[in-house]
Design an enzyme around this catalytic site. Structure first.
Site, PDB file in Angstrom:
ATOM      1  N   ARG A 111      68.931  34.741   3.724  1.00  0.00           N
ATOM      2  CA  ARG A 111      68.596  35.889   4.880  1.00  0.00           C
ATOM      3  C   ARG A 111      69.860  35.870   5.320  1.00  0.00           C
ATOM      4  NH1 ARG A 111      64.583  35.271  10.177  1.00  0.00           N
ATOM      5  NH2 ARG A 111      63.162  35.748   8.490  1.00  0.00           N
ATOM      6  N   HIS A 138      62.193  42.929   3.958  1.00  0.00           N
ATOM      7  CA  HIS A 138      61.586  41.736   4.333  1.00  0.00           C
ATOM      8  C   HIS A 138      60.517  41.574   3.160  1.00  0.00           C
ATOM      9  CE1 HIS A 138      61.062  38.063   6.005  1.00  0.00           C
ATOM     10  NE2 HIS A 138      60.670  38.235   7.348  1.00  0.00           N
ATOM     11  N   GLN A 141      57.663  38.848   3.918  1.00  0.00           N
ATOM     12  CA  GLN A 141      56.887  39.019   4.946  1.00  0.00           C
ATOM     13  C   GLN A 141      55.756  40.087   4.279  1.00  0.00           C
ATOM     14  OE1 GLN A 141      56.748  38.098   8.372  1.00  0.00           O
ATOM     15  NE2 GLN A 141      54.839  38.881   8.074  1.00  0.00           N
ATOM     16  N   ASP A 233      56.427  45.379  14.910  1.00  0.00           N
ATOM     17  CA  ASP A 233      57.273  44.492  14.829  1.00  0.00           C
ATOM     18  C   ASP A 233      58.251  44.896  16.116  1.00  0.00           C
ATOM     19  OD1 ASP A 233      59.394  42.612  14.029  1.00  0.00           O
ATOM     20  OD2 ASP A 233      60.217  44.269  12.394  1.00  0.00           O
ATOM     21  N   CYS A 273      54.615  40.621  12.715  1.00  0.00           N
ATOM     22  CA  CYS A 273      55.365  39.607  11.681  1.00  0.00           C
ATOM     23  C   CYS A 273      55.860  38.511  12.558  1.00  0.00           C
ATOM     24  CB  CYS A 273      56.341  40.291  11.008  1.00  0.00           C
ATOM     25  SG  CYS A 273      57.759  41.164  11.963  1.00  0.00           S
ATOM     26  N   ARG A 301      52.391  33.014   5.490  1.00  0.00           N
ATOM     27  CA  ARG A 301      53.889  33.089   5.181  1.00  0.00           C
ATOM     28  C   ARG A 301      54.085  31.790   4.437  1.00  0.00           C
ATOM     29  NH1 ARG A 301      57.833  35.555   7.617  1.00  0.00           N
ATOM     30  NH2 ARG A 301      58.974  34.972   5.586  1.00  0.00           N
TER      31      ARG A 301
HETATM   32  N1   CP Z   1      58.529  37.005  10.498  1.00  0.00           N
HETATM   33  C1   CP Z   1      59.611  36.055  10.350  1.00  0.00           C
HETATM   34  O1   CP Z   1      60.447  36.335   9.278  1.00  0.00           O
HETATM   35  O2   CP Z   1      59.776  35.281  11.175  1.00  0.00           O
HETATM   36  P1   CP Z   1      61.203  34.213  11.334  1.00  0.00           P
HETATM   37  O3   CP Z   1      62.253  35.224  11.646  1.00  0.00           O
HETATM   38  O4   CP Z   1      60.865  33.288  12.222  1.00  0.00           O
HETATM   39  O5   CP Z   1      61.297  33.515  10.089  1.00  0.00           O
HETATM   40  N1  NVA Z   2      62.732  43.450  12.218  1.00  0.00           N
HETATM   41  C1  NVA Z   2      62.991  42.029  12.518  1.00  0.00           C
HETATM   42  C2  NVA Z   2      62.090  40.904  11.808  1.00  0.00           C
HETATM   43  C3  NVA Z   2      61.927  39.571  12.375  1.00  0.00           C
HETATM   44  C4  NVA Z   2      61.281  38.829  11.352  1.00  0.00           C
HETATM   45  C5  NVA Z   2      64.297  41.568  12.458  1.00  0.00           C
HETATM   46  O1  NVA Z   2      65.168  41.999  11.513  1.00  0.00           O
HETATM   47  O2  NVA Z   2      64.947  41.060  13.278  1.00  0.00           O
END
Ligand code: CP
Ligand code: NVA
Length: 314
Positions: A111, A138, A141, A233, A273, A301
């Site tokens: 990530r 993502h 997701q 989101d 999400c 997930r």
């Molecule tokens: N939706 C999602 O990816 O959640 P986290 O940021 O908690 O992993």
């Molecule tokens: N768009 C958000 C998603 C979090 C799961 C971010 O990137 O922070």
């Protein structure tokens, strides 16, 4: 349960478009099966002796816990690697890190901010690399979202899915998977917050094949009209904290609330999400209401991440 096919062993999942519709469908089918097996408390230790590394440059609840629990349930070991504790933080290259970690690990989740970092890992690693979220995409997701919609609506083809708010990473991956599976996808985003034109063009090309469609609008009511699923989101993604005040103003009209649900189809469901900012992109009434699919979506997930790992790890 049927055996796990070998056809995807060694493959990375850096973006939705790395996998064909058939391959994604395989992952969705396996995720459904893994969910059922878990309900029966059946152990499926398909990753004995495997260690999966997880590099995080940003916080996470669902992705991290879904992986750690999923890996334990599959009989493997999870190694949480906060990026700030690695030599990466002191300038060791992604290439060298990928080469070295490939000697220790069976797969790597990352990530981070820049999609190019995930792509560099995938290029140089000899193990599968899984994108746990970048500023661009993502894909994990999106897979859980497709599983959740299919589970609730019985299929994906022809489903009218509207994403409201910031045309961000989550919107991009959702759009790509929706188009591949023949859904009718609308992104309702204010001017200046539209999804990437390149992602929209690629999704529109996929939609030509699948019989789906992809359209943009800057009107949330028009976007929500007759939709089967309304999805949102956060308005301020990780790394954009300094823009928060401006974003709150610009996105205010796009909050997923009872009014937008009332113009959607009679059975429409709401998705997010997570993490949610209640009172911003979604109201409390919708998030915790009877039409919220959000908690199933979060649970899925786990099942989809387990499916990906079981399919790609040798
Ligand atoms: N939706 C999602 O990816 O959640 P986290 O940021 O908690 O992993
Ligand atoms: N768009 C958000 C998603 C979090 C799961 C971010 O990137 O922070």
């Amino acid at each position: 349960m049927a055996g796990i096919p070998d056809s995807l062993k060694g493959r990375s999942y850096t973006r939705v478009s790395d996998w064909s519709r058939e391959e994604l469908e395989l992952a969705l089918d396996l995720a459904d099966e893994l969910k059922q097996e878990r309900l029966r408390r059946k152990e499926l230790r398909v990753l004995p002796g495997r260690t999966i590394g997880m590099i995080f440059h940003k916080p996470s609840t669902r992705t991290r816990v879904g992986f750690e629990v999923g890996i334990a349930e599959l009989g493997g070991m999870a190694l949480y690697l906060p990026a700030s504790d690695l030599q990466l933080a002191r300038g060791e290259s992604y290439r060298d890190t990928a080469l070295v970690l490939s000697r220790f690990l069976s797969a790597l989740l990352i990530r981070t901010f820049d999609q190019a970092e995930v792509d560099t890992f995938a290029e140089h690693a000899s193990i599968p690399v899984i994108n746990g979220l970048t500023d661009l995409a993502h894909p994990l997701q999106a897979l859980a979202d497709a599983m959740t919609i299919r589970e609730r609506l019985g299929g994906l083809e022809g489903v009218r899915l509207t994403y409201l708010g910031d045309g961000n990473n989550v919107c991009h991956s959702l759009m790509r998977i929706a188009a591949l599976f023949g859904m009718h996808f609308t992104a309702a985003c204010p001017t200046g917050y539209e999804p990437s034109a390149a992602v929209v063009a690629a999704a529109q090309t996929d939609a030509l094949v699948s019989g789906g469609s992809v359209r943009l609008t800057s009107d949330p009511l028009d976007g929500s009209d007759a939709a089967d699923v309304l999805y949102t989101d956060v308005w301020t993604s990780m790394g954009q904290e300094e823009e928060r005040a401006q974003r709150l103003l610009d996105l205010e009209r796009f909050s997923l609330d009872a009014e937008l649900l009332s113009v959607a189809s009679r059975e429409a469901v709401a998705m997010h999400c997570l993490p949610a900012h209640v009172g911003e992109e979604i109201t409390e009434e919708v998030l915790y209401g009877p039409r919220s699919l959000v908690w199933d979506q979060a649970e899925n997930r786990l099942h989809t991440q387990k499916a990906i790992m079981a399919l790609v790890i040798r």
